[in-house]
Design a protein around this motif. Structure first.
Motif, PDB file in Angstrom:
ATOM      1  N   TRP A 183       5.948 -13.274  -0.270  1.00  0.00           N
ATOM      2  CA  TRP A 183       7.109 -12.486  -0.694  1.00  0.00           C
ATOM      3  C   TRP A 183       6.681 -11.353  -1.633  1.00  0.00           C
ATOM      4  CZ3 TRP A 183      11.079 -13.896  -4.897  1.00  0.00           C
ATOM      5  CH2 TRP A 183      12.186 -13.064  -4.817  1.00  0.00           C
ATOM      6  N   LYS A 184       5.733 -11.640  -2.541  1.00  0.00           N
ATOM      7  CA  LYS A 184       5.242 -10.595  -3.445  1.00  0.00           C
ATOM      8  C   LYS A 184       4.485  -9.516  -2.673  1.00  0.00           C
ATOM      9  CE  LYS A 184       5.156 -13.001  -7.788  1.00  0.00           C
ATOM     10  NZ  LYS A 184       4.394 -13.361  -8.979  1.00  0.00           N
ATOM     11  N   ASN A 185       3.729  -9.916  -1.649  1.00  0.00           N
ATOM     12  CA  ASN A 185       3.041  -8.928  -0.819  1.00  0.00           C
ATOM     13  C   ASN A 185       4.038  -8.037  -0.097  1.00  0.00           C
ATOM     14  OD1 ASN A 185       0.324  -9.409  -1.338  1.00  0.00           O
ATOM     15  ND2 ASN A 185       0.238 -11.091   0.109  1.00  0.00           N
ATOM     16  N   LYS A 186       5.133  -8.604   0.364  1.00  0.00           N
ATOM     17  CA  LYS A 186       6.154  -7.801   1.049  1.00  0.00           C
ATOM     18  C   LYS A 186       6.831  -6.832   0.082  1.00  0.00           C
ATOM     19  CE  LYS A 186      10.365  -8.237   3.746  1.00  0.00           C
ATOM     20  NZ  LYS A 186      10.293  -7.599   4.968  1.00  0.00           N
ATOM     21  N   LYS A 187       7.118  -7.306  -1.132  1.00  0.00           N
ATOM     22  CA  LYS A 187       7.785  -6.450  -2.113  1.00  0.00           C
ATOM     23  C   LYS A 187       6.890  -5.299  -2.580  1.00  0.00           C
ATOM     24  CE  LYS A 187      10.703  -8.129  -5.104  1.00  0.00           C
ATOM     25  NZ  LYS A 187      11.277  -8.924  -6.213  1.00  0.00           N
ATOM     26  N   SER A 188       5.571  -5.506  -2.592  1.00  0.00           N
ATOM     27  CA  SER A 188       4.657  -4.471  -3.060  1.00  0.00           C
ATOM     28  C   SER A 188       4.126  -3.611  -1.914  1.00  0.00           C
ATOM     29  CB  SER A 188       3.491  -5.091  -3.830  1.00  0.00           C
ATOM     30  OG  SER A 188       2.697  -5.881  -2.962  1.00  0.00           O
ATOM     31  N   ASP A 189       4.720  -3.726  -0.740  1.00  0.00           N
ATOM     32  CA  ASP A 189       4.333  -2.958   0.459  1.00  0.00           C
ATOM     33  C   ASP A 189       2.867  -3.137   0.836  1.00  0.00           C
ATOM     34  OD1 ASP A 189       6.868  -1.980   0.907  1.00  0.00           O
ATOM     35  OD2 ASP A 189       6.572  -0.250  -0.405  1.00  0.00           O
TER      36      ASP A 189
ATOM     37  N   PHE B 133       0.658  -9.156   3.546  1.00  0.00           N
ATOM     38  CA  PHE B 133       1.860  -9.844   4.009  1.00  0.00           C
ATOM     39  C   PHE B 133       1.633 -10.483   5.375  1.00  0.00           C
ATOM     40  CE2 PHE B 133       5.954  -9.595   6.353  1.00  0.00           C
ATOM     41  CZ  PHE B 133       6.598 -10.617   5.680  1.00  0.00           C
TER      42      PHE B 133
END
Length: 54
Positions: A17-23, A28
């Protein structure tokens, strides 16, 4: 052992989820594949704990 798998699954979901939020698309993608596999193994372990060998 099942408790460790549950904790690892929760941490894997948080990481993906953090990888998705940080693009971070590669992170991700790799983390998502790992998370899906880990959740599958965790669900199988939970099922084995509940039903077990009969």
């Amino acid at each position: 052992m099942t408790v460790i798998l549950i904790i690892s699954s929760i941490l894997a979901v948080i990481g993906a989820w953090k990888n998705k939020k940080s693009d971070n698309k590669p992170g991700f993608l790799i983390g998502g594949i790992f998370t899906i596999g880990l959740i599958g193994v965790t669900l199988l372990a939970i099922y084995d704990e509940i039903v077990g060998m009969q």
